[in-house]
Write a protein that holds these residues in place. Sequence first.
Motif, PDB file in Angstrom:
ATOM      1  N   ILE A 515      30.637  44.619  35.138  1.00 12.88           N
ATOM      2  CA  ILE A 515      30.939  45.489  34.070  1.00 12.88           C
ATOM      3  C   ILE A 515      32.594  45.488  33.970  1.00 12.88           C
ATOM      4  O   ILE A 515      33.294  46.366  33.389  1.00 12.88           O
ATOM      5  CB  ILE A 515      30.842  46.897  34.920  1.00 12.88           C
ATOM      6  N   PHE A 516      33.273  44.961  34.797  1.00  6.60           N
ATOM      7  CA  PHE A 516      34.704  44.698  34.742  1.00  6.60           C
ATOM      8  C   PHE A 516      35.340  43.389  33.963  1.00  6.60           C
ATOM      9  O   PHE A 516      36.293  42.963  34.213  1.00  6.60           O
ATOM     10  CB  PHE A 516      35.206  45.068  36.103  1.00  6.60           C
ATOM     11  N   ALA A 517      34.275  42.629  33.742  1.00  5.43           N
ATOM     12  CA  ALA A 517      34.598  41.306  33.036  1.00  5.43           C
ATOM     13  C   ALA A 517      35.556  41.613  31.932  1.00  5.43           C
ATOM     14  O   ALA A 517      35.290  42.274  31.079  1.00  5.43           O
ATOM     15  CB  ALA A 517      33.380  40.750  32.488  1.00  5.43           C
ATOM     16  N   GLY A 518      36.751  41.027  31.886  1.00  6.24           N
ATOM     17  CA  GLY A 518      37.717  40.882  31.015  1.00  6.24           C
ATOM     18  C   GLY A 518      38.720  42.117  31.021  1.00  6.24           C
ATOM     19  O   GLY A 518      39.710  42.115  30.336  1.00  6.24           O
ATOM     20  N   THR A 519      38.392  43.125  31.959  1.00  8.56           N
ATOM     21  CA  THR A 519      39.368  43.843  32.369  1.00  8.56           C
ATOM     22  C   THR A 519      39.978  43.949  33.766  1.00  8.56           C
ATOM     23  O   THR A 519      41.075  44.329  33.936  1.00  8.56           O
ATOM     24  CB  THR A 519      38.583  45.461  31.983  1.00  8.56           C
ATOM     25  N   GLY A 520      39.164  43.522  34.643  1.00  8.95           N
ATOM     26  CA  GLY A 520      39.587  43.307  35.796  1.00  8.95           C
ATOM     27  C   GLY A 520      39.732  41.775  36.332  1.00  8.95           C
ATOM     28  O   GLY A 520      40.122  40.983  35.330  1.00  8.95           O
ATOM     29  N   GLY A 521      39.948  41.484  37.572  1.00 13.24           N
ATOM     30  CA  GLY A 521      39.994  40.033  38.014  1.00 13.24           C
ATOM     31  C   GLY A 521      39.357  39.805  39.135  1.00 13.24           C
ATOM     32  O   GLY A 521      38.619  40.640  39.853  1.00 13.24           O
ATOM     33  N   ASN A 522      39.375  38.508  39.901  1.00 15.39           N
ATOM     34  CA  ASN A 522      38.837  38.340  40.929  1.00 15.39           C
ATOM     35  C   ASN A 522      39.770  38.005  42.004  1.00 15.39           C
ATOM     36  O   ASN A 522      39.345  37.253  43.098  1.00 15.39           O
ATOM     37  CB  ASN A 522      37.689  37.103  40.571  1.00 15.39           C
ATOM     38  N   ASP A 523      41.197  38.197  42.059  1.00 14.28           N
ATOM     39  CA  ASP A 523      42.107  37.838  43.046  1.00 14.28           C
ATOM     40  C   ASP A 523      42.067  39.145  43.976  1.00 14.28           C
ATOM     41  O   ASP A 523      41.552  40.141  43.949  1.00 14.28           O
ATOM     42  CB  ASP A 523      43.405  37.902  42.288  1.00 14.28           C
ATOM     43  N   ILE A 524      42.623  38.643  45.093  1.00 14.25           N
ATOM     44  CA  ILE A 524      42.709  39.752  46.361  1.00 14.25           C
ATOM     45  C   ILE A 524      43.931  40.435  46.225  1.00 14.25           C
ATOM     46  O   ILE A 524      45.061  39.910  46.200  1.00 14.25           O
ATOM     47  CB  ILE A 524      42.689  38.854  47.664  1.00 14.25           C
ATOM     48  N   PRO A 525      43.611  41.884  46.131  1.00 16.65           N
ATOM     49  CA  PRO A 525      44.952  42.771  46.009  1.00 16.65           C
ATOM     50  C   PRO A 525      45.740  42.958  47.416  1.00 16.65           C
ATOM     51  O   PRO A 525      45.268  43.818  48.047  1.00 16.65           O
ATOM     52  CB  PRO A 525      44.291  43.757  45.392  1.00 16.65           C
ATOM     53  N   TYR A 526      46.602  42.036  47.386  1.00 14.82           N
ATOM     54  CA  TYR A 526      47.444  42.277  49.127  1.00 14.82           C
ATOM     55  C   TYR A 526      48.313  43.281  48.915  1.00 14.82           C
ATOM     56  O   TYR A 526      48.751  43.859  47.963  1.00 14.82           O
ATOM     57  CB  TYR A 526      48.080  40.859  49.189  1.00 14.82           C
ATOM     58  N   HIS A 527      48.430  43.880  50.379  1.00 12.47           N
ATOM     59  CA  HIS A 527      49.141  45.028  50.337  1.00 12.47           C
ATOM     60  C   HIS A 527      50.047  44.750  51.521  1.00 12.47           C
ATOM     61  O   HIS A 527      49.798  44.405  52.770  1.00 12.47           O
ATOM     62  CB  HIS A 527      48.358  46.420  50.577  1.00 12.47           C
ATOM     63  N   PHE A 528      51.559  44.910  51.174  1.00 10.03           N
ATOM     64  CA  PHE A 528      52.596  44.921  52.227  1.00 10.03           C
ATOM     65  C   PHE A 528      53.310  46.179  52.391  1.00 10.03           C
ATOM     66  O   PHE A 528      53.718  46.666  51.185  1.00 10.03           O
ATOM     67  CB  PHE A 528      53.657  43.644  51.979  1.00 10.03           C
ATOM     68  N   GLU A 529      53.492  46.384  53.429  1.00 12.56           N
ATOM     69  CA  GLU A 529      54.423  47.791  53.974  1.00 12.56           C
ATOM     70  C   GLU A 529      55.643  47.654  54.918  1.00 12.56           C
ATOM     71  O   GLU A 529      55.053  47.281  55.917  1.00 12.56           O
ATOM     72  CB  GLU A 529      53.422  48.690  53.991  1.00 12.56           C
ATOM     73  N   GLY A 530      56.391  48.153  54.794  1.00 13.47           N
ATOM     74  CA  GLY A 530      57.434  48.518  55.997  1.00 13.47           C
ATOM     75  C   GLY A 530      58.070  49.908  55.736  1.00 13.47           C
ATOM     76  O   GLY A 530      58.302  50.383  54.737  1.00 13.47           O
TER      77      GLY A 530
END
Length: 572
Positions: A515-530
């Motif tokens: 359902i997200f083909a063409g609008t989303g992606g298949n990469d990992i959304p990394y989160h870094f915080e300090g």
Amino acid sequence: MSNLLWKSLVVSPAVLGATLLLSTSAIAAPNTTTEVSPAKQPTVAEVAQQPEILAQTTIDQVNRYSNEGNQNNSQSQVTSVSQFSDVQPTDWAFQALQSLVERYGCIAGYPNATYRGNRALTRYEFAAGLNACLDRVNELIATATADLVTKQDLATLQRLQEEFSAELATLRGRVDSLEARTAELEANQFSTTTKLVGEAVFGVTDVFGGNTGDNNNTVFQDRVRLDLQTSFTGRDVLHTRLAAGNAVAFSQFDNANNPIGAAEGTQTFQVGNGNGNNSVSIDRLTYEAPIGPANVYIAASGGRHSHYAAVNNPYFFDNTDGGNGALSTLASESPIYRIGGGAGIALNLPLGKGGGILGNSSITAGYLASDANNPGPNTGLTNGDYAALGQLNFSVGDRLALAATYVHGYSAGGTLFNSGSADTNLAYEVGTRQANTLQGAGSSNSYGVSAAFRPSDKLSISGFVSYHDITGFGAGDDYEAWSYGVGVALPDFGKKGNVLGIFAGAEPYSRNRAIFAGTGGNDIPYHFEGFYKYRVSDNISITPGVIWLTAPDQNSNNNDAIIGTLRTTFTF
């Protein structure tokens, strides 16, 4: 001989006995106590060497001594010298003490059934004991039960009164002051069972990077929580928490300038604000109490799994999205605890009494329903959205804690990680839309592990992994989601009470959803915080921090987003 002297016969042994006992006990045990100023209290090691250390020049010690024998318990008033565990018939002062206790009621002793006759005493302690005997003297004279007493005894009594007149006056003045303050508190107290715990968060924040940065501005936001904590037995607590705020999360955009609709980078003070216009609502109404060996948690509204389950994330988690932990909802706690919420019940039960493999273990079970108050179709306590949690907790000493968590949830249609929230400005609290969005009704089975390790008092390491298997009835609602993270905290960094925190992980994500083909992606959304929490005082902290989000909406073609925040937290 005057009538006064005739009535005071019983007084003489009391006065002389008190004088003899108090003065000779001081002689028998030479005064080796150390003067301790109010600003410098003894260390643990010092107390271990001298367990009877007293601050001899402070009035607080007078109050402690005067009050020790007047607690409302079985030892507050002794009627026999045999009730003193440290007084033996062979003691040289046994008969004198027996007379004071059994005939005159002059000595009350300490609440732990001891007299401590071999301990050095201060002038304030002597004055307190003398004052008790003088009160007894006046009582005996008033009731006309005294007999003959010599002029020498009366002279001794008068000399003692003059000698300790300053201490006695100090005691009486202090008592009068305490009575006045007590009366004022009783007249103006809010409640005898309830205390108010408050938190106010001010946040200046902005987001940078690509279209997301262009479509957002620097904002100044707030959130306030007032928690009325009521205890009826001293061991239970009823939370009635009022909340208001205007903080809303940033809107994120892809490279085509289309809104993503994700909750990546949502900050803790942006949760629990209702519709975001500072309107007041009750965001928590829960009751916790021990029943036998177990602890019971009952939520009427605003229940969260992280209220009763150990999240194993010290220095990052703070009072369920509080203002003294990490900046973001992801770094604060594992997303598995954000599946479901509302009203329900939970139980914590220990699985051992020390020793053995289960000696430090416990089991946690809970059930929360988002629409428990709604009697309509497909709602209510059991037919609407719900989440049932089971967790096994295990700890090794005070350095290592582990937990394995399972959550079974059901959603009639909406999102996965929403904590049963009534926020109208948040569709969900953490993760990407691929991991959250359901096209129809569906159920989820989630599995998580968490751990916290404290190798020293200056270092804490914690982390989590969660896996989610979603089975739904809508198109593309059969999918899997993952999330993980690790945090390193340095408490007391730079100053006692400060915390430096660094976190790295992946926002909840799911790949290959049609359902997200063409609008989303298949990469990992990394989160870094300090972040660095600077403790200005016991009640004020300032926390500057940065959140760096890669591959927003799971698409590395989208520009990274960087959120900068300056958060100030007031607690009272």
